[in-house]
Design a protein around this motif. Sequence first.
Motif, PDB file in Angstrom:
ATOM      1  N   GLN A 237       0.839  -1.211   0.000  1.00 14.57           N
ATOM      2  CA  GLN A 237       0.000   0.000   0.000  1.00 14.57           C
ATOM      3  C   GLN A 237       0.867   1.252   0.000  1.00 14.57           C
ATOM      4  O   GLN A 237       0.566   2.224  -0.694  1.00 14.57           O
ATOM      5  N   THR A 241       0.851   4.204  -2.699  1.00 14.31           N
ATOM      6  CA  THR A 241       0.721   5.613  -2.316  1.00 14.31           C
ATOM      7  C   THR A 241       1.905   6.405  -2.829  1.00 14.31           C
ATOM      8  O   THR A 241       1.756   7.536  -3.304  1.00 14.31           O
ATOM      9  N   ASN A 244       1.461   7.118  -6.421  1.00 20.22           N
ATOM     10  CA  ASN A 244       0.471   8.188  -6.587  1.00 20.22           C
ATOM     11  C   ASN A 244       1.083   9.539  -6.310  1.00 20.22           C
ATOM     12  O   ASN A 244       0.874  10.497  -7.059  1.00 20.22           O
ATOM     13  N   LEU A 245       1.866   9.553  -5.237  1.00 24.17           N
ATOM     14  CA  LEU A 245       2.538  10.791  -4.853  1.00 24.17           C
ATOM     15  C   LEU A 245       3.449  11.278  -5.976  1.00 24.17           C
ATOM     16  O   LEU A 245       3.486  12.463  -6.314  1.00 24.17           O
TER      17      LEU A 245
END
Length: 606
Positions: A237, A241, A244-245
Amino acid sequence: MKKVRFFQSIHFKFVLIYILLILIATQIIGAYFVQKQEENNITNFRNSINERVDVLAYSVEKEMAEKRSEGDPTLEEEIAKLLNDFKSEDISEISVVDKNHQVLAVSNYDAKSTVGKKSITDPVNKALSGGTYNNMMVNKKGERMRVVAVPVNSSEGTIGAIYLEASMESLYEQMKQVNAIFAKGTLLSLLLTAILGILLARTITRPMSDMRRQALEMAKGNFSRKVKVYGYDEIGQLAITFNNLTRKLQEAQATTEGERRKLASVLTNMTDGVIATDRKGRVILINEPAGQMLDVSRETVLSESILRLLNIEKEYTFDTLLEEQNSLILEFDKYDEPYILRATVSPIQKETGFINGIIVVLHDITEQEKIDRERREFVANVSHELRTPLTTMRSYLEALAEGAWQDKEIAPRFLDVTQTETERMIRLVNDLLQLSRMDSRDYHLTKSQVDFIDFYNHIIDRFDMSKSQNIEFVRKLPEGPISIQFDQDKITQVLDNIISNAIKYSPEGGKVTFSVQPQEFFILVSVKDEGMGIPREKVKKIFERFYRVDKARTRQLGGTGLGLAIAREMIEAHKGEIWAESKEGKGTTIHFTLPLQVEQDEDEWI
Ligand code: ATP
Ligand code: MG
């Protein structure tokens, strides 16, 4: 970034913690187990010895109580037989003593000599007095032994004792083996744990070093990398993330970059100079026009104080500059010419009202200021030039009105003066009109193809005939005709002024030289005199409107200071140039050029 050292790495820490955990667990279990086992073994050993001794004691008592007849084996022989049966590996020595401490039999062959002798050792004494001895001791060979002495009781009381030594070495040897098994087991489990630890640490550290590498790449501006997602646990996860960042950051960076480019192109393409400072007033941004205006290189002034850059250190501090409401007018000298800038200061404020720096916008207002000044000077000059003849006329007219008109001698002289002044005013107004027409381009050049030499000779002749002073004219003109296109009236006016100036400022007996030099594209016309000359710094200015080197003297000579200004306009209208060369006290030369060929498509209207 620094590489993580092995001892600081998660790998190492994981493996170390695992190993320590397993080590502690096995040690605790092992110690507890071994201790219990040892206790058990010892108890068992003691019990088995006790039981066996009890059985032996019973048999010995029986033998001792038995009545023997002649020919039967003796008591000693019977007991020796009993002991022989009783002997076992762990029992190293057994002896039987009667109640008089006399040794009846021994199991050990080496101790045969003690048979029949007295034994008064502590254990035997204790057993003969009815007690039981049961203790551990170490013999001369260093072996751990259990020593047991029990009484042999009959109905008459204690009739003897049994003394027994049993070696415990085999028991301890067994314990040693158990310990060795434990140690081996511990080592094996530690090895397995270490391998497991490494594997587990890798599942955590691999995505983490991946993310670290990506963060480093991102810092360099490379957003194309993606972290590999190994699973959907917490680390997985985190990796998602992180990706995505990265995407968000990339978008934000692209937007910022776009804005930055826009700003940079606005800043470079605007004509005004822009300077931004930080909150201490140090320059953090300066655009090209500002660098040019202040004549500094942009790289060197970065982080310099804005006050020093604008040369306003004496007048302002950074705080007073922030409070300044009006724009500042900064005057500099550029190539010995005044250079005027208007600086508008505005603060860069955060939402909280905190001032983060300032923006200074510089606008070059030199030209505007020059025009304003010229306009003011022009109005002042015109009014001055008109007021002088008017006041003169008024005083003469007043004198005439007060009765001078009746004086036959004075009246014509006074009227003559008023007439001269009126003519001067008319000339001035005409000159002004002509200049104004030229300014608004409201005039027409009537050009014709004429031989310039012939034309020039005619003008010089006219002056030659009418001159009142004794001045020598020298002509240095080429032989042949030079036919060019020009407006005869206008060039006549130019030459009239130049020649009249030369005569006006020449002393008696001076020489005026006229020359024409044909060049490749133009002709160079010069009028040289040997007059008073013009100071060097004023030579350029004589082409300005109303400019006269020595105002009082020229006014006496009747000049207004517009002649050369008109001449310049006219020569420039012909696409030529005019300039002066002069040495104070030696003389002046006025040069001008006229193009030889006029371009075909040139409009006659300018
Ligand atoms: P105007 O020509 O309008 O009658 P002016 O002769 O004074 O007046 P300009 O011809 O424009 O005006 O000349 C400007 C000034 O230049 C003069 O007042 C004079 O001081 C100086 N000047 C011009 N020609 C010469 C020269 N040949 N020798 C010395 N000074 C000169
Ligand atoms: Mg003149």
